[in-house]
Design an enzyme around this catalytic site. Sequence first.
Site, PDB file in Angstrom:
ATOM      1  N   HIS A  75      39.228  15.146  93.104  1.00 56.95           N
ATOM      2  CA  HIS A  75      40.310  16.175  93.564  1.00 56.95           C
ATOM      3  C   HIS A  75      41.710  15.486  93.670  1.00 56.95           C
ATOM      4  O   HIS A  75      42.398  16.166  93.687  1.00 56.95           O
ATOM      5  CB  HIS A  75      39.695  16.713  94.676  1.00 56.95           C
ATOM      6  CG  HIS A  75      38.686  17.749  94.731  1.00 56.95           C
ATOM      7  ND1 HIS A  75      38.128  18.765  95.549  1.00 56.95           N
ATOM      8  CD2 HIS A  75      37.678  17.899  93.902  1.00 56.95           C
ATOM      9  CE1 HIS A  75      37.190  19.354  95.112  1.00 56.95           C
ATOM     10  NE2 HIS A  75      36.658  18.811  94.200  1.00 56.95           N
ATOM     11  N   ASP A  83      47.628  10.012  93.661  1.00 58.15           N
ATOM     12  CA  ASP A  83      48.710   9.360  94.255  1.00 58.15           C
ATOM     13  C   ASP A  83      48.144   9.395  95.536  1.00 58.15           C
ATOM     14  O   ASP A  83      49.087   9.300  96.615  1.00 58.15           O
ATOM     15  CB  ASP A  83      49.803  10.212  94.325  1.00 58.15           C
ATOM     16  CG  ASP A  83      49.591  11.987  94.777  1.00 58.15           C
ATOM     17  OD1 ASP A  83      48.565  11.987  95.086  1.00 58.15           O
ATOM     18  OD2 ASP A  83      50.597  12.452  94.521  1.00 58.15           O
ATOM     19  N   SER A  85      47.339  11.831  97.862  1.00 57.72           N
ATOM     20  CA  SER A  85      47.948  12.976  98.533  1.00 57.72           C
ATOM     21  C   SER A  85      46.652  13.856  99.150  1.00 57.72           C
ATOM     22  O   SER A  85      47.152  14.531 100.057  1.00 57.72           O
ATOM     23  CB  SER A  85      48.940  13.993  97.590  1.00 57.72           C
ATOM     24  OG  SER A  85      48.076  14.449  96.511  1.00 57.72           O
ATOM     25  N   HIS A 197      27.817  14.688  89.368  1.00 62.94           N
ATOM     26  CA  HIS A 197      26.864  15.716  90.373  1.00 62.94           C
ATOM     27  C   HIS A 197      25.711  15.090  90.472  1.00 62.94           C
ATOM     28  O   HIS A 197      24.736  15.851  90.859  1.00 62.94           O
ATOM     29  CB  HIS A 197      26.986  17.152  89.828  1.00 62.94           C
ATOM     30  CG  HIS A 197      28.382  17.909  89.827  1.00 62.94           C
ATOM     31  ND1 HIS A 197      28.785  19.199  89.354  1.00 62.94           N
ATOM     32  CD2 HIS A 197      29.230  17.326  90.533  1.00 62.94           C
ATOM     33  CE1 HIS A 197      29.678  19.367  89.765  1.00 62.94           C
ATOM     34  NE2 HIS A 197      30.284  18.478  90.553  1.00 62.94           N
ATOM     35  N   THR A 198      25.321  14.143  89.584  1.00 57.45           N
ATOM     36  CA  THR A 198      23.880  13.407  89.821  1.00 57.45           C
ATOM     37  C   THR A 198      23.666  13.201  91.313  1.00 57.45           C
ATOM     38  O   THR A 198      22.535  12.948  91.680  1.00 57.45           O
ATOM     39  CB  THR A 198      23.638  12.179  89.032  1.00 57.45           C
ATOM     40  OG1 THR A 198      22.416  11.669  89.028  1.00 57.45           O
ATOM     41  CG2 THR A 198      24.680  11.009  89.385  1.00 57.45           C
TER      42      THR A 198
END
Length: 328
Positions: A75, A83, A85, A197-198
Site C-alpha cells: 500500500h 516513501d 508515507s 495473499h497466500t
Amino acid sequence: MGLVRSLCLLITFLNCLIISVHGQATARPGPVSGTRIGFYLTTCPRAETIVRNAVNAGFSSDPRIAPGILRMHFHDCFVQGCDGSILISGANTERTAGPNLNLQGFEVIDNAKTQLEAACPGVVSCADILALAARDTVILTQGTGWQVPTGRRDGRVSLASNANNLPGPRDSVAVQQQKFSALGLNTRDLVVLVGGHTIGTAGCGVFRNRLFNTTGQTADPTIDPTFLAQLQTQCPQNGDGSVRVDLDTGSGSTWDTSYYNNLSRGRGVLQSDQVLWTDPATRPIVQQLMAPRSTFNVEFARSMVRMSNIGVVTGANGEIRRVCSAVN
C-alpha cells in the site's frame, strides 16, 4: 594447463551458482539512482539485522503482523511511491483511508526505528525499514528471501485521498492491469504480487456481496458450491463484517502456491482474486505459478524489487525521519 584452468573456473562458477540458488532469490534492483544492495554497509552495518530481529520479535508475539507488514509495504508503494508515507499518523493521513484501516504491524516498524536510532542516529529511513521488514515476513512464513535494495529517503506528505487508486477487492482484471501499469508493473507482476495473499485474511464485509447478491443472482456463480456454503457459514448475511477469513483456505499462514490452486478450484475469497482465474489474460500465468515446478518464489522476489523501486525518494530529497509516525 589451459584446459585445467578452464575447468577450475567452470567449477568455481558452478559452486557460486549453487550457493546462489540455495541461499536467497537473486533479484536485482532496477535502474533507480540512489538505491543499491548494501546501502548501509558502512554507515549502519547492523541495519538489516536490527530490522530482522524486530520483525522476529513481533512475529513471535503476533504472527498476524506478517501479512500486515507485507500489505503495508504494498500500500505504501502504490500511493506516491515507496516513501514510508503510510507510516505517518494523524488526521487525513494514508493510515486513515478505508483500505488501510485494518493494517497491522506499525508497532514493529516503530520498534525497529527506535533501535536503529540508538545504533545509527539519522541514518536508516522508515521507507527502507518497511521494505526490509516485508522481505523478512515472507521468510518467517516459510517463503524465500531476497536482497533488498536500500537507500530510500522518507516522504513528507501523507494524504488519505491519495489512497483512492489502491487495487480494490472488486476490481476486474482490466482495472487491476490499469492500476499496475500506471506504476510500471506488468500483468505478470500483478498475478505474482497478488500471490502474497497466500498469507493473510479479509473481513467478511469486504467480500460478502459475492455470497448473497451478485448481479441479481443469489451468489457469485464462480464460487465452488461447497466453498460457498463454507463462506456463508463463516460470514452470515447479517453477521459481523469484521470477522476475518483466510485468503488462502487451508494454508493461510504458510507461504506456498496453494493460493493459486484454490483459484483454479473456484475457492478464491476476493472477487479480484478469483477473476485472475476466469480471465483469459491472467489464467495462463496462474496455471504456471501453481505448477509442480513453480517459479513463484523467484518471481515474487523479482516483482517485489521492481515494486519497491516505485517512486523512491533519494539523494537530497525527502528526509530521514526520527520517528516513523511523524515528519521531522
